[in-house]
Design a protein around this motif. Structure first.
Motif, PDB file in Angstrom:
ATOM      1  N   VAL A   1      -1.089   3.608  -1.988  1.00 47.73           N
ATOM      2  CA  VAL A   1      -1.985   4.042  -2.551  1.00 47.73           C
ATOM      3  C   VAL A   1      -3.261   3.229  -1.443  1.00 47.73           C
ATOM      4  N   LEU A   2      -2.995   2.670  -1.038  1.00 46.28           N
ATOM      5  CA  LEU A   2      -4.425   1.569  -0.338  1.00 46.28           C
ATOM      6  C   LEU A   2      -4.357   2.243   0.411  1.00 46.28           C
ATOM      7  N   SER A   3      -3.696   3.292   1.601  1.00 47.26           N
ATOM      8  CA  SER A   3      -3.920   4.311   3.052  1.00 47.26           C
ATOM      9  C   SER A   3      -4.318   5.200   2.470  1.00 47.26           C
ATOM     10  N   ALA A   4      -4.015   5.610   1.505  1.00 44.16           N
ATOM     11  CA  ALA A   4      -4.903   7.362   0.510  1.00 44.16           C
ATOM     12  C   ALA A   4      -6.273   7.402   0.264  1.00 44.16           C
ATOM     13  N   ASP A   5      -6.641   5.747  -0.098  1.00 47.21           N
ATOM     14  CA  ASP A   5      -7.876   5.960  -1.232  1.00 47.21           C
ATOM     15  C   ASP A   5      -9.082   5.924   0.333  1.00 47.21           C
TER      16      ASP A   5
ATOM     17  N   ALA B   1     -11.903   6.245   0.330  1.00 46.69           N
ATOM     18  CA  ALA B   1     -13.552   5.061  -0.412  1.00 46.69           C
ATOM     19  C   ALA B   1     -13.805   4.267   0.249  1.00 46.69           C
ATOM     20  N   LEU B   2     -12.314   3.437   0.663  1.00 46.15           N
ATOM     21  CA  LEU B   2     -11.295   1.622   0.898  1.00 46.15           C
ATOM     22  C   LEU B   2     -11.719   1.578   2.200  1.00 46.15           C
ATOM     23  N   ASP B   3     -12.730   0.998   3.430  1.00 47.91           N
ATOM     24  CA  ASP B   3     -13.195   1.394   4.787  1.00 47.91           C
ATOM     25  C   ASP B   3     -12.151   0.264   5.360  1.00 47.91           C
ATOM     26  N   GLU B   4     -11.912   0.572   6.474  1.00 46.16           N
ATOM     27  CA  GLU B   4     -10.692   0.166   7.782  1.00 46.16           C
ATOM     28  C   GLU B   4     -10.901  -1.529   7.624  1.00 46.16           C
TER      29      GLU B   4
ATOM     30  N   ARG C   1      -8.082  -6.494   5.403  1.00 51.61           N
ATOM     31  CA  ARG C   1      -8.154  -7.754   5.021  1.00 51.61           C
ATOM     32  C   ARG C   1      -6.893  -7.433   3.972  1.00 51.61           C
ATOM     33  N   ILE C   2      -6.742  -6.644   3.287  1.00 53.75           N
ATOM     34  CA  ILE C   2      -5.565  -6.124   1.993  1.00 53.75           C
ATOM     35  C   ILE C   2      -4.471  -6.546   2.466  1.00 53.75           C
ATOM     36  N   VAL C   3      -3.905  -5.821   3.607  1.00 52.53           N
ATOM     37  CA  VAL C   3      -2.595  -5.362   4.261  1.00 52.53           C
ATOM     38  C   VAL C   3      -2.177  -7.272   4.572  1.00 52.53           C
ATOM     39  N   LYS C   4      -3.345  -8.049   5.545  1.00 52.26           N
ATOM     40  CA  LYS C   4      -3.408  -9.237   6.067  1.00 52.26           C
ATOM     41  C   LYS C   4      -2.734  -9.777   5.164  1.00 52.26           C
ATOM     42  N   PHE C   5      -3.672  -9.977   4.065  1.00 51.86           N
ATOM     43  CA  PHE C   5      -3.057 -10.695   2.671  1.00 51.86           C
ATOM     44  C   PHE C   5      -1.867 -11.035   2.496  1.00 51.86           C
ATOM     45  N   LEU C   6      -1.704  -9.372   1.731  1.00 48.99           N
ATOM     46  CA  LEU C   6       0.062  -9.348   1.342  1.00 48.99           C
ATOM     47  C   LEU C   6       1.136  -9.471   2.158  1.00 48.99           C
ATOM     48  N   SER C   7       0.867  -9.095   3.420  1.00 44.93           N
ATOM     49  CA  SER C   7       1.722  -9.514   4.478  1.00 44.93           C
ATOM     50  C   SER C   7       1.782 -10.177   4.799  1.00 44.93           C
TER      51      SER C   7
ATOM     52  N   TRP D   1      -2.540   6.479  10.790  1.00 45.13           N
ATOM     53  CA  TRP D   1      -1.915   6.078  11.991  1.00 45.13           C
ATOM     54  C   TRP D   1      -2.046   4.311  12.520  1.00 45.13           C
ATOM     55  N   ASN D   2      -3.302   3.983  12.658  1.00 48.59           N
ATOM     56  CA  ASN D   2      -3.895   3.602  12.612  1.00 48.59           C
ATOM     57  C   ASN D   2      -3.210   2.293  12.019  1.00 48.59           C
ATOM     58  N   ASP D   3      -3.432   2.592  10.365  1.00 44.05           N
ATOM     59  CA  ASP D   3      -3.540   1.471   9.194  1.00 44.05           C
ATOM     60  C   ASP D   3      -1.632   1.264  10.160  1.00 44.05           C
ATOM     61  N   VAL D   4      -0.688   2.406   9.091  1.00 45.44           N
ATOM     62  CA  VAL D   4       0.660   2.191  10.295  1.00 45.44           C
ATOM     63  C   VAL D   4       1.285   0.865  10.961  1.00 45.44           C
ATOM     64  N   ALA D   5       0.149   1.078  12.067  1.00 44.64           N
ATOM     65  CA  ALA D   5       0.446   0.797  13.286  1.00 44.64           C
ATOM     66  C   ALA D   5      -0.516  -0.264  12.954  1.00 44.64           C
TER      67      ALA D   5
END
Length: 1229
Positions: free
Chosen positions: A1148-1152, A1154-1157, A1162-1168, A1197-1201
């Motif tokens: 959901v986050l990667s597909a959005d 409107a959400l800047d990189e 920051r969100i993914v780092k918090f969740l991980s 690709w960058n998001d997944v990496a």
């Protein structure tokens, strides 16, 4: 028997130091020699028989020690000291000490008489006694160490033989401390002899002195001995004499360094020893040498004990003799570069101690570079605020805290310390933050700005003072034009005069100046005096301005720091929270404006979980802080004035608070009331404020009084019960009708007569008996719901009045039926021809074919047609839309309260049934054949004219009913009868409400639409059938309504329906999640809170929508972001919930777009951070890695990496895949 020993001290020491047991003792008593290979046969009697003759001989003449038999006997016994009884060892030590003492006296007498021929003899005897004393003390210390080591073990093991137990008991009472003191005293006595006359060479003297210093160092190795002050001081005395008079300085230096390396307990005693040596024996050189040695010492990185011990020593020595330490500071400063943080900590503390010393120096004591030294030490402290280690940063802050108490206030340094402390509030270490708060508090409480205007630090007051001073300076300073002219004209005039004088000097005498007249002289003097006064006044004003400016700078720093400390009130570290509370208490004492926000924020700490000592500590400390701030009158107040002061403070606490803050205040005050912290006289004063009839009292004061009384009544309902008449007269009387806020809080206070329904459990009876419907309180409450008014505050009053009726009334349904009838009649009956809108509304509603029209409502009987005398006959004109809105509000709220009432009836039934079964035992009442739960049902449904029968009778009728039957009957009432029963009043309103909501263009009034939507939502919570029929309408309103309040209300309602009718709402949760993207922050916040509750309580299933909640982590509204963080932190504690949803959230986050990189990362780092198990990390990494080849663009690709980089997977294949980078493949045309 008369054979004498040929004693050589060097030879004896060589054998003793290599192996004492190997020393041969051929001349010892034959009985002892026989036992040499069988030590266990050395009985007390045997030892005494051999030892006693030696004791007698030496007592008679110390020379006897040189007889071979005596000497060898003692050597033998010392050799086997671990086997012989402690009493024998004591006797040997006594013998040697008394012999040495006697010999010292004889030697002293001969030396004084200058008897040269006896010197050699005395030398031999002193060496023999010295040697034996060293061995005896060592033996005693070894035995004492064995005793202390075995004592706990012996206690722990138990089950030993009788013999060993007896031995242990004997050892237990053996204490050699007194003897040891005597031995040390005798050593000092011997060393005070003129040894230079006896020992001609330095080596001889050193060897002899070592016989005393070696056992002293051995004694000091025992922590127990060092703790004994008398022994410690005697030992120091021996060493001091040895150093001062017998060249033991180098040996002592080496021993001190070794002791610091190996014995932690000697750090402070060694510093104490060096102080005594420097001050009492005037030998500071050793201290300087030791410090020099330590500054060059290098420590192994694995050695933790050494640096710690040295640190303690250096710190202590700087406290005791700072004057000596300051000389070596350039060398000691090297320790600041040490890798060991403990050494750096010690130098930080040394700097503090040296500043303390320098600040106390006066006049001649001060050196030339006194100021420079202080500045240098302050610079070190300020630098260390940024030390790499948090312990060092803490120590720097702690040193500053100590320096705040100095008489000299270094204002510039204090300002810098305040700025550094404010910066340290954001340190990652909670310990540093806690100390920074403490330092700021200390700087405030010891501030130097109390000289002119007292100690208060209010910014506005100081700013106005500065403005006044600047105006005064401007008034006294001459205009700039004049200043410039003077400056411009001065220079050439002076030059011409000088040139003219020089020219005349060559040719002739200079012209004398013309003498001034008396008037000119007088005026010149006056002018000079005036200028001097002006200059002095200006100088004073400039100093005052500087003083004010410095104070304002300090206040600005404190004000800027306060919001950060406010945030720290939410810290997980409880000691940090407590420190922050104390900080705001200090701020309040000194009148700093920023204290208010912090003190309010503190209130929420009353909810800290008290299941641990820390949690209870926070709550207790909060109560103590509030008690100090608001509940303790200033000294000098009598009882009456104290009560007035406290009552005023309590009322002021209610001003300008949000509902959340009022809830926290309620919890605090009720807790204090439970703990009997609030005086009865204070409560009387609050009632006086509330009940006063004069007009000069402000509206908010009267409101504040009843708010506080309502809060206190939560702990003690009798507070309101006793003064019910005042409530009726004020809050529910004329004043209440003029001030709806007052009426609302009065209703809340009256509700407290019975405990809140949410806290009543099934096994708990109501606090007080319910009231009959004819009671004056209930009549007044009913009257308040029928007051004619277009004021929006009416809704709050009606809500609380209905809630109070349900809390207090025995039959609330009957009373509410009457209210509904009268309210409906007042809305729909034609009052005059000028109200077509009302008739239009009526005809519109009548034409709807969905059930009973409102026009067909049954008329109340003639005796009920007239309102109670408390109710005014409606005479005011009211907007029809507002009247209908109010009716719908009452309908909705009565419906909600009725289902709560039904649940309470069920609990009450179960409680009574359990009690009856318990008391009656085997007695069972048989119900009549026609009795059924519907009797209770009718009473609960309550929408009928016939009053319900008394509850005790009903209980008798239902005694045979099973709980399941009863529950089923009540569920039927709720589902089918409240909204669809032929006799239910509410059944008339269901179709009407949905019709108004459906036709929002016909009924365009915004208030009406808002209340209709709210009423619809409440009715939907009553019946699942009604909910199902109107769910589509509700969701449409939720999507399309432009009113943020309506949307917020419907979000909460959907949450309630999800709990009541989960099967209906579960498929429509997407509508809830959509509100997370609502344009209004309040709707977002409400939605996030609702979803947080539903998800954490397991009321809704999460189907991949958590990604929408994750976006809230980066919301612009800080409260929303904080709430989202709290949600995920709680969710992470529930069965791998974050792990299970991680991939869906990532998608959901990667597909959005409107959400800047950066926000995404920051969100993914918090969740991980919640993925803690290696197994989970590997599984997620594998799932995410599969997306790399399918990435459509570089951003994906960058998001997944990035996510893979955060997971601890350690998979080489994945690392290789990431290392290859994003591949752009271009299809061949």
């Amino acid at each position: 028997m008369d054979a004498r020993i040929d004693f050589d001290i060097n030879d004896a020491l060589k054998h003793y130091l290599s192996d004492p047991a190997a020393i041969s003792t051929p001349e010892a008593a034959s009985d002892l020699v026989d036992c040499e290979h069988d030590p266990e046969s050395l009985t007390a009697a045997l030892v005494n028989s051999a030892l006693n003759p030696v004791v007698d001989a030496v007592a008679e003449n110390p020379d006897a020690i040189t007889r071979s038999s005596n000497f060898d006997t003692l050597q033998f016994l010392l050799k086997t000291s671990s086997q012989i009884p402690p009493a024998a060892l004591t006797k040997i030590l006594d013998l040697v000490v008394s012999g040495l003492s006697a010999q010292a006296d004889i030697t002293h007498a001969d030396l004084e008489a200058d008897e040269q021929e006896t010197v050699q003899h005395h030398k031999q005897l002193l060496e023999v006694f010295g040697f034996l004393l060293q061995w005896s003390v060592t033996a005693v210390e070894t035995r004492a160490a064995e005793k202390s080591a075995s004592a706990p073990a012996a206690r722990g093991r138990g089950g030993k033989g009788a013999k060993s137990k007896a031995g242990a008991n004997k050892d237990a009472v053996w204490d050699s401390s007194a003897q040891l003191q005597t031995a040390l005293d005798v050593m000092s006595k011997v060393m005070k002899l003129k040894l230079a006359k006896i020992f001609m060479t330095t080596s001889e003297r050193d060897t002899f002195i070592s016989l005393f210093t070696r056992p002293v160092y051995l004694v000091l190795e025992s922590e127990a001995r060092v703790k004994n002050t008398a022994i410690r001081m005697h030992a120091f005395k021996v060493l001091c004499i040895a150093v001062k008079h017998h060249g033991h300085a180098f040996g002592a230096q080496t021993s001190i360094i070794q002791n610091l390396s190996y014995f932690e307990h000697l750090s402070e005693p060694m510093a104490e020893f060096l102080q005594i040596l420097a001050e009492q024996y005037d030998y500071p050189q050793l201290t300087e040498e030791v410090l020099r040695d330590l500054s060059n010492k290098e420590f192994n990185s694995n050695d933790l004990k050494g640096p710690k011990s040295v640190s303690t020593f250096v710190t202590r020595i700087s406290e005791l003799v700072p004057g000596l330490v300051i000389r070596q500071m350039t060398l000691l400063a090297k320790l600041l570069d040490s890798e060991s943080y403990t050494l750096r900590c010690s130098i930080i503390e040394v700097c503090g101690n040296l500043i303390t010393m320098l600040s106390k120096q006066e006049g001649e004591e001060r050196s030339e570079n006194h100021k420079g030294q202080i500045n240098a030490f302050f610079d070190v402290l300020e630098e260390r605020f940024l030390d790499i280690n948090p312990y060092c940063r803490c120590r720097a802050i702690q040193v500053f805290i100590k320096l705040c108490d100095l008489d000299t206030k270094y204002s510039k340094r204090r300002q810098m310390a305040a700025e550094l402390a404010a910066r340290s509030l954001e340190d990652k270490s909670s310990n540093v933050r806690r100390n920074a708060i403490k330092l700021l508090g200390k700087l405030i409480s010891t501030h130097p700005f109390g000289v002119l205007h007292g100690g208060q630090l209010g910014f506005k007051e100081w700013k106005s003072r500065l403005d006044v001073v600047e105006d005064e300076i401007d008034a006294l300073t001459p205009p700039k034009e004049l200043q410039e002219n003077t400056a411009a004209n001065e220079e050439p005039t002076v030059d011409e005069t000088l040139l003219a004088d020089a020219t005349q000097a060559e040719n002739g005498p200079a012209q004398e100046p013309t003498p001034m007249s008396e008037e000119q002289t007088l005026s010149a003097m006056k002018k000079a005096e005036k200028e001097a006064e002006t200059a002095e006044a200006l100088n004073k004003l400039h100093l005052t301005r500087r003083y004010y400016t410095e104070a304002l700078k300090f206040i600005e720093v404190v004000d800027a720091a306060s919001p950060v400390v406010t945030q720290l009130l939410s810290s997980k570290n409880k000691s940090e929270v407590i420190e922050a509370m104390d900080y705001f208490k200090i701020l309040n004492e000194y009148g700093i404006q920023s204290a208010g926000a912090g003190i309010k924020r503190m209130l929420r700490l009353i909810w800290t979980k008290g299941n641990s000592d820390e949690g209870k500590g926070v709550q207790t400390h909060l109560i103590e802080c509030y008690k100090d701030l608001y509940f303790i009158a200033p000294p000098g107040f009598d009882t009456n004035n104290s009560a007035n002061y406290i009552a005023k403070n309590m009322i002021s606490l209610t001003f300008g608070n949000t509902p959340a803050e009022l809830t926290s205040l309620e919890q605090l005050l009720s807790t204090m009331m439970k703990d009997k912290m609030i005086n009865e006289l204070v409560i009387q004063k609050l009632w006086q404020v509330y009940g006063i009839q004069k007009r000069e009292i402000s509206m908010r004061q009267r409101r504040g009084a009843i708010i506080v009384l309502g809060m206190l009544a939560l702990a003690d309902p009798n507070i309101v019960v006793k003064e019910m008449e005042i409530c009726l007269r004020i809050g529910l009387g004329e004043l209440g009708r003029r001030d709806f806020g007052l009426a609302r809080y009065t209703c809340i206070a009256l509700r407290r007569i019975n405990a809140p329904t949410s806290k009543q459990t099934a096994n708990k009876a109501p606090v007080t008996a319910k009231l009959p419907n004819a009671h004056a309180v209930l009549a007044r409450l009913a009257a308040m719901t029928e007051v004619v008014s277009d004021d929006p505050e009416w809704f709050g009053v009606a809500e609380q009045a209905i809630s109070a009726i349900y809390a207090l009334s025995k039959h609330p349904d009957t009373l509410c039926s009457e209210i509904l009838r009268r309210k409906t009649k007042s809305v729909f009956q034609p009052q005059n021809l000028s109200r077509p809108a009302s008739r239009g509304a009526l005809s519109r509603l009548s034409s709807s074919g969905e059930g009973d029209e409102p026009s067909q409502l049954p008329s109340p009987p003639a005796d009920e047609e007239e309102a109670p005398q408390e109710i005014d006959i409606p005479s005011k004109k009211q907007k029809p839309a507002m009247a209908l809105s109010q009716l719908l509000f009452v309908v909705g709220h009565v419906a909600i309260k009725q289902i709560v009432h039904i649940e309470l009836c069920e609990q009450d039934f179960k409680r009574r049934k359990a009690e009856k079964e318990k008391t009656a035992g085997t007695r069972q009442a048989t119900p009549p054949p026609n009795a059924s739960p519907t009797k209770k049902k009718k009473k609960s449904a309550g929408k009928q004219d016939t009053p319900a029968p008394e509850e005790p009778d009903e209980l008798d009728l239902m005694a045979g009913t099973t709980e399941d039957d009863f529950t089923e009957a009540l569920a039927h009432i709720r589902e089918r009868e409240l909204l669809y029963g032929p006799q239910s009043l509410l059944s008339n309103f269901g179709p009407m409400v949905s019709d108004i909501c459906s036709n929002n263009t016909t009924y365009a009034d915004s208030t009406l639409q808002a209340q209709a939507a709210l009423c619809l939502a409440k009715l939907m919570c009553v019946s699942s059938e009604y909910c199902e029929n109107n769910l589509g309408l509700l969701l449409t309103i939720l999507e399309r309504s432009k009113d943020a309040v309506v949307r917020s209300n419907l979000v909460v309602a959907l949450g309630d329906m999800a709990v009541c009718f989960n099967h209906l709402i579960d498929e429509n949760t997407d509508f809830l999640y959509r509100r997370l993207n609502d344009g209004d922050a309040s709707v977002k916040r409400t939605c996030l809170m609702t979803l947080t509750f539903l998800i954490l309580a397991g009321q809704v299933k999460v189907k991949g929508q958590l990604g929408e909640m994750a976006k809230c982590l980066e919301d612009e509204d800080k409260k929303i972001a904080d709430m989202a963080r709290m949600f995920f932190s709680e969710l992470a504690t529930k069965d791998n919930a974050v792990y299970n949803q991680f991939v869906d959230m990532f998608s959901v986050l990667s597909a959005d777009g409107a959400l800047d990189e950066e926000a995404f990362r920051r969100i993914v780092k918090f969740l991980s951070g919640f993925i803690e198990k290696d197994k989970h990390a590997k599984q997620l990494a594998a799932k995410l890695a599969a997306r790399l080849p399918r990435a459509e663009n570089e951003r994906q690709w960058n998001d997944v990496a990035y996510a893979l980089g955060l997971l601890q997977h350690k998979d080489e294949e994945i690392q290789k895949l990431v290392g290859e980078g994003f591949k752009v493949v271009q299809a061949v045309a």
